[in-house]
Design a protein around this motif. Structure first.
Motif, mmCIF file in Angstrom:
data_model
loop_
_atom_site.group_PDB
_atom_site.id
_atom_site.type_symbol
_atom_site.label_atom_id
_atom_site.label_comp_id
_atom_site.label_asym_id
_atom_site.label_seq_id
_atom_site.Cartn_x
_atom_site.Cartn_y
_atom_site.Cartn_z
ATOM 1 N N ILE A 222 29.519 42.432 -68.157
ATOM 2 C CA ILE A 222 30.777 42.737 -67.484
ATOM 3 C C ILE A 222 31.892 42.123 -68.312
ATOM 4 C CG2 ILE A 222 32.155 42.448 -65.388
ATOM 5 C CD1 ILE A 222 29.459 42.183 -63.880
ATOM 6 N N ASP A 223 32.836 42.952 -68.734
ATOM 7 C CA ASP A 223 33.954 42.506 -69.566
ATOM 8 C C ASP A 223 35.236 43.108 -69.009
ATOM 9 O OD1 ASP A 223 35.312 41.336 -71.769
ATOM 10 O OD2 ASP A 223 35.227 43.259 -72.826
ATOM 11 N N GLN A 224 36.150 42.255 -68.608
ATOM 12 C CA GLN A 224 37.442 42.681 -68.068
ATOM 13 C C GLN A 224 37.265 43.680 -66.920
ATOM 14 O OE1 GLN A 224 39.940 43.980 -71.311
ATOM 15 N NE2 GLN A 224 39.708 42.046 -72.382
ATOM 16 N N GLY A 225 36.282 43.371 -66.058
ATOM 17 C CA GLY A 225 36.044 44.199 -64.879
ATOM 18 C C GLY A 225 35.286 45.484 -65.138
ATOM 19 N N ARG A 226 34.849 45.694 -66.372
ATOM 20 C CA ARG A 226 34.080 46.900 -66.698
ATOM 21 C C ARG A 226 32.636 46.518 -66.979
ATOM 22 N NH1 ARG A 226 37.206 49.746 -71.421
ATOM 23 N NH2 ARG A 226 36.464 47.852 -72.393
ATOM 24 N N THR A 227 31.717 47.393 -66.610
ATOM 25 C CA THR A 227 30.284 47.149 -66.784
ATOM 26 C C THR A 227 29.736 48.104 -67.842
ATOM 27 O OG1 THR A 227 30.102 46.529 -64.463
ATOM 28 C CG2 THR A 227 28.063 47.049 -65.604
ATOM 29 N N LEU A 228 28.950 47.552 -68.789
ATOM 30 C CA LEU A 228 28.347 48.370 -69.837
ATOM 31 C C LEU A 228 27.126 49.101 -69.280
ATOM 32 C CD1 LEU A 228 28.151 49.187 -72.849
ATOM 33 C CD2 LEU A 228 26.643 47.212 -73.146
ATOM 34 N N LEU A 229 27.117 50.427 -69.419
ATOM 35 C CA LEU A 229 25.977 51.254 -69.046
ATOM 36 C C LEU A 229 25.595 52.127 -70.226
ATOM 37 C CD1 LEU A 229 27.124 52.526 -65.526
ATOM 38 C CD2 LEU A 229 25.481 50.701 -66.012
ATOM 39 N N ILE A 230 24.362 52.606 -70.220
ATOM 40 C CA ILE A 230 23.906 53.551 -71.233
ATOM 41 C C ILE A 230 23.392 54.797 -70.536
ATOM 42 C CG2 ILE A 230 23.259 51.776 -72.910
ATOM 43 C CD1 ILE A 230 20.291 52.457 -72.082
ATOM 44 N N ARG A 231 23.384 55.901 -71.244
ATOM 45 C CA ARG A 231 22.733 57.107 -70.748
ATOM 46 C C ARG A 231 21.350 57.133 -71.382
ATOM 47 N NH1 ARG A 231 26.029 62.317 -69.811
ATOM 48 N NH2 ARG A 231 26.375 61.167 -67.904
ATOM 49 N N ARG A 232 20.316 57.169 -70.536
ATOM 50 C CA ARG A 232 18.938 57.065 -71.011
ATOM 51 C C ARG A 232 18.590 58.223 -71.939
ATOM 52 N NH1 ARG A 232 15.648 53.463 -68.813
ATOM 53 N NH2 ARG A 232 13.880 54.795 -69.261
ATOM 54 N N GLY A 233 17.972 57.872 -73.089
ATOM 55 C CA GLY A 233 17.588 58.870 -74.087
ATOM 56 C C GLY A 233 16.135 59.272 -74.020
ATOM 57 N N SER A 234 15.385 58.693 -73.071
ATOM 58 C CA SER A 234 13.970 59.040 -72.933
ATOM 59 C C SER A 234 13.547 58.875 -71.476
ATOM 60 C CB SER A 234 13.107 58.153 -73.848
ATOM 61 O OG SER A 234 13.268 56.793 -73.509
ATOM 62 N N GLU A 235 12.407 59.423 -71.166
ATOM 63 C CA GLU A 235 11.844 59.287 -69.817
ATOM 64 C C GLU A 235 11.382 57.859 -69.603
ATOM 65 O OE1 GLU A 235 12.025 61.324 -67.459
ATOM 66 O OE2 GLU A 235 12.445 63.215 -68.456
ATOM 67 N N PRO A 236 11.373 57.359 -68.403
ATOM 68 C CA PRO A 236 11.751 58.066 -67.178
ATOM 69 C C PRO A 236 13.270 58.146 -67.023
ATOM 70 C CG PRO A 236 11.116 55.820 -66.641
ATOM 71 C CD PRO A 236 10.875 55.997 -68.126
ATOM 72 N N LEU A 237 13.701 59.065 -66.223
ATOM 73 C CA LEU A 237 15.118 59.249 -65.884
ATOM 74 C C LEU A 237 15.977 59.641 -67.089
ATOM 75 C CD1 LEU A 237 15.534 56.255 -63.408
ATOM 76 C CD2 LEU A 237 15.049 58.643 -62.845
ATOM 77 N N LEU A 238 15.439 60.482 -67.953
ATOM 78 C CA LEU A 238 16.168 60.986 -69.117
ATOM 79 C C LEU A 238 17.534 61.510 -68.708
ATOM 80 C CD1 LEU A 238 16.186 61.871 -72.125
ATOM 81 C CD2 LEU A 238 15.210 64.036 -71.362
ATOM 82 N N GLY A 239 18.589 61.044 -69.400
ATOM 83 C CA GLY A 239 19.942 61.514 -69.152
ATOM 84 C C GLY A 239 20.682 60.797 -68.041
ATOM 85 N N GLU A 240 20.007 59.938 -67.303
ATOM 86 C CA GLU A 240 20.653 59.200 -66.209
ATOM 87 C C GLU A 240 21.306 57.927 -66.745
ATOM 88 O OE1 GLU A 240 20.857 60.193 -62.994
ATOM 89 O OE2 GLU A 240 19.828 62.043 -63.568
ATOM 90 N N TRP A 241 22.291 57.405 -66.012
ATOM 91 C CA TRP A 241 22.967 56.163 -66.384
ATOM 92 C C TRP A 241 22.121 54.976 -65.952
ATOM 93 C CZ3 TRP A 241 26.768 56.221 -69.715
ATOM 94 C CH2 TRP A 241 27.522 57.385 -69.846
ATOM 95 N N SER A 242 22.122 53.914 -66.785
ATOM 96 C CA SER A 242 21.284 52.743 -66.522
ATOM 97 C C SER A 242 21.880 51.526 -67.221
ATOM 98 C CB SER A 242 19.876 53.004 -67.070
ATOM 99 O OG SER A 242 19.028 51.905 -66.880
#
Length: 73
Positions: free
Chosen positions: A20-40
């Motif tokens: 968490i930096d300046q009120g923002r949270t780092l997320l990634i979009r999953r590039g593999s299963e499980p949950l391919l394409g979902e934010w994590s």
């Protein structure tokens, strides 16, 4: 009821961390299963002999090519 769940030969420890930096949270979009394409949150698995901090730093470093310092504040 029979279970279709598969179990690994050895336990696998999943790790992740929240940045968490300046009120923002780092997320990634999953590039593999499980949950391919979902934010994590970024993460992966702990390697044998690693501390939690070392594992999270390694995973974040692979994804962001950066260095991190940990705080328990």
């Amino acid at each position: 009821m029979a279970s279709s769940r598969e179990y690994p030969e050895r336990p696998v420890v999943g790790i992740g961390g929240v940045i968490i930096d300046q009120g923002r949270t780092l997320l990634i979009r999953r590039g593999s299963e499980p949950l391919l394409g979902e934010w994590s949150i970024p993460g992966g698995t702990l390697e044998l002999g690693e501390s939690l901090e070392e594992g999270v730093a390694r995973e974040y470093g692979k994804k962001r090519e950066s260095r991190f310092e940990f705080s328990t504040d």
